[in-house]
Design a protein around this motif. Structure first.
Motif, short mmCIF file in Angstrom:
data_model
loop_
_atom_site.label_atom_id
_atom_site.label_comp_id
_atom_site.label_asym_id
_atom_site.label_seq_id
_atom_site.Cartn_x
_atom_site.Cartn_y
_atom_site.Cartn_z
N VAL A 150 56.24 71.76 56.64
CA VAL A 150 57.64 71.64 56.27
C VAL A 150 58.00 72.59 55.13
CG1 VAL A 150 57.31 69.78 54.59
CG2 VAL A 150 59.48 69.95 55.85
N HIS A 151 57.01 72.98 54.34
CA HIS A 151 57.29 73.91 53.24
C HIS A 151 57.79 75.26 53.75
CE1 HIS A 151 54.84 70.88 51.19
NE2 HIS A 151 55.32 71.35 50.05
N LYS A 152 57.37 75.65 54.93
CA LYS A 152 57.85 76.91 55.52
C LYS A 152 59.35 76.82 55.82
CE LYS A 152 53.41 77.90 57.77
NZ LYS A 152 52.73 78.10 59.09
N LEU A 153 59.79 75.69 56.31
CA LEU A 153 61.21 75.49 56.57
C LEU A 153 61.99 75.42 55.26
CD1 LEU A 153 63.44 74.98 58.67
CD2 LEU A 153 62.85 72.55 58.61
N TRP A 154 61.41 74.76 54.29
CA TRP A 154 62.03 74.63 52.97
C TRP A 154 62.27 75.99 52.32
CZ3 TRP A 154 64.49 71.11 50.18
CH2 TRP A 154 64.56 71.24 48.79
N ASN A 155 61.38 76.93 52.56
CA ASN A 155 61.46 78.23 51.91
C ASN A 155 62.43 79.20 52.57
OD1 ASN A 155 59.61 77.59 49.88
ND2 ASN A 155 57.85 78.17 51.15
N VAL A 156 63.11 78.78 53.63
CA VAL A 156 64.14 79.62 54.25
C VAL A 156 65.26 79.87 53.24
CG1 VAL A 156 65.94 79.70 56.01
CG2 VAL A 156 63.66 78.90 56.61
N GLN A 157 65.62 81.12 53.06
CA GLN A 157 66.66 81.48 52.10
C GLN A 157 68.04 81.47 52.77
OE1 GLN A 157 66.01 81.97 48.73
NE2 GLN A 157 63.99 81.23 49.40
N LEU A 158 69.00 80.81 52.14
CA LEU A 158 70.38 80.83 52.62
C LEU A 158 71.10 81.95 51.89
CD1 LEU A 158 71.16 76.99 52.67
CD2 LEU A 158 70.12 78.42 54.44
N VAL A 169 68.38 70.28 50.53
CA VAL A 169 67.73 69.25 51.33
C VAL A 169 67.55 69.74 52.76
CG1 VAL A 169 69.85 68.07 52.10
CG2 VAL A 169 67.75 66.75 51.79
N ILE A 170 66.49 69.26 53.39
CA ILE A 170 66.31 69.45 54.83
C ILE A 170 66.77 68.17 55.50
CG2 ILE A 170 64.65 69.76 56.71
CD1 ILE A 170 62.86 71.26 54.72
N VAL A 226 63.67 65.84 51.94
CA VAL A 226 63.96 65.62 53.35
C VAL A 226 64.85 64.38 53.45
CG1 VAL A 226 63.02 65.10 55.64
CG2 VAL A 226 61.77 66.63 54.08
N ALA A 227 65.98 64.50 54.13
CA ALA A 227 66.89 63.39 54.33
C ALA A 227 66.87 62.97 55.79
CB ALA A 227 68.31 63.77 53.92
N MET A 228 66.80 61.66 56.02
CA MET A 228 66.81 61.09 57.36
C MET A 228 67.57 59.77 57.33
SD MET A 228 62.81 61.60 58.52
CE MET A 228 63.19 61.09 60.21
#
Length: 354
Positions: A185-193, A172-173, A68-70
């Motif tokens: 947040v792991h659910k968002l991380w697992n989104v496939q591009l 990175v998110i 995660v980047a902020m």
């Protein structure tokens, strides 16, 4: 030429012993804003998480990590810490989340040594690294915007994540500082591009896309052709899943900068760092469920008036716009949804606890 300096707590302690960090003071330091935070609960992994390395802090090259980047600066620090808190509270494997914090180069209240100490005092077991963003790399590219805050060079740090982060970090998110997660947040991380898509974000195709660019852009005989056969939709860059491997290979930093350079010559948009992303990626974004960016809770960019949630489920609340929940709460003028942000607030200065 290396435009960015990656720093860790250990490295800075070693370097600063010989070469003190010199900071250019551009405004008075408000120490209360930095050291009024309380320690967050210690969140640990649940069942089914990967086995953690025995080292005290995990290497950011560990393939099991969620990255995660902020950005971190003194003005939005309170929001950033609340956002981190929300990520950890709802993560199924919080010990496998690694935060990459990008700090401003000339902010006297948030030099790397101070930030490392501060973040460690709030989150003692957090996996993180602090980087200094070389603001001079983007200063000459920034145009005036409808709101002064949108001209902050740190708003453009997301353009340079492919350069700032180590090459081993290939995904990175990116999260803005004014968000709260209410889901794992792991659910968002697992989104496939899929396919050639470099970024993923919730799209809003009902929004009037034309308003993000000036008549000079739309009436130009060549510029609108950039979209070709793509059907571009508005998306908010405050929540993105980014494939940094594709980003680096496609040199997308340079593509975004080319539009910023054109903007300096011919005004083709009015709104800060968003339009170049729309120009480069519009119509080629991996659509993510809208629940991952319930944006606009800060109102518009002028008045910052109260707004309600969009219909549907909520995994992430985003106070984009002028109004910020911590400001409105302190002023005793909160919007109803600001009370959803308050439980994650870790800022408890002495004057408020007496």
């Amino acid at each position: 030429m290396n435009l960015f300096h990656s720093v860790t707590g250990l490295v800075w302690l070693l370097i600063l012993g010989v070469f003190p960090f010199v900071c250019i003071a551009i405004r008075p330091v408000n120490s209360d804003r930095l050291f009024g935070f309380r320690e967050a609960p210690d969140y640990r992994n649940g069942a089914g998480c990967p086995v953690k390395e025995q080292a005290e802090t995990m290497s950011y090259c560990d393939p099991s990590l969620v990255h995660v980047a902020m950005t971190l600066d003194s003005e939005y620090l309170r929001g950033s810490m609340a956002a981190v808190h929300s990520v950890l509270r709802h993560a199924s494997c919080p010990e496998h989340v690694f935060f990459h914090f990008i700090s401003a180069e000339f902010d006297p209240e948030s030099n790397p040594r101070v930030l490392i100490r501060l973040v460690r005092s709030i989150f003692p077991s957090l996996n993180f690294q602090v980087y200094v963003f070389r603001e001079d790399s983007v200063l000459n590219l920034i145009s005036s915007s409808i709101r002064l805050a949108l001209e902050n060079p740190l708003n453009y740090a997301r353009n340079y994540l492919g350069d700032i982060l180590d090459p081993c970090v290939n995904r990175v998110i990116y999260l803005d500082s004014d968000v709260i997660l209410a889901d794992d947040v792991h659910k968002l991380w697992n989104v496939q591009l899929t396919g050639s898509r470099v970024i993923g974000a919730p799209e809003y195709c009902h929004a009037n896309f034309t308003k993000y660019f000036t008549d000079s852009f739309w009436f130009d005989p060549i510029l609108p052709r950039i979209f070709g056969s793509r059907n571009p939709c508005y998306f908010n860059t405050g929540v993105m899943v980014m494939d940094l491997e594709k980003w680096r290979e496609g040199n997308y930093r340079m593509k975004i900068e080319s539009w910023m350079k054109l903007q300096k010559r011919t005004r083709i948009y009015e709104l800060g760092s968003l339009p170049p992303f729309l120009l480069v990626f519009g119509g080629n974004v991996e659509p993510i469920d809208h629940k991952w960016n319930q944006h606009g809770l800060g109102g518009d960019n002028v008045k910052g008036s109260c707004r309600s949630l969009h219909p549907g489920p909520v995994s992430l609340l985003h106070w984009s716009g002028k109004g910020k929940p911590w400001v409105r709460l302190d002023e005793k003028k909160p919007c109803p949804l600001d009370y959803l942000w308050e439980p994650y607030d870790l800022y408890k200065p002495i004057s408020r606890t007496k």
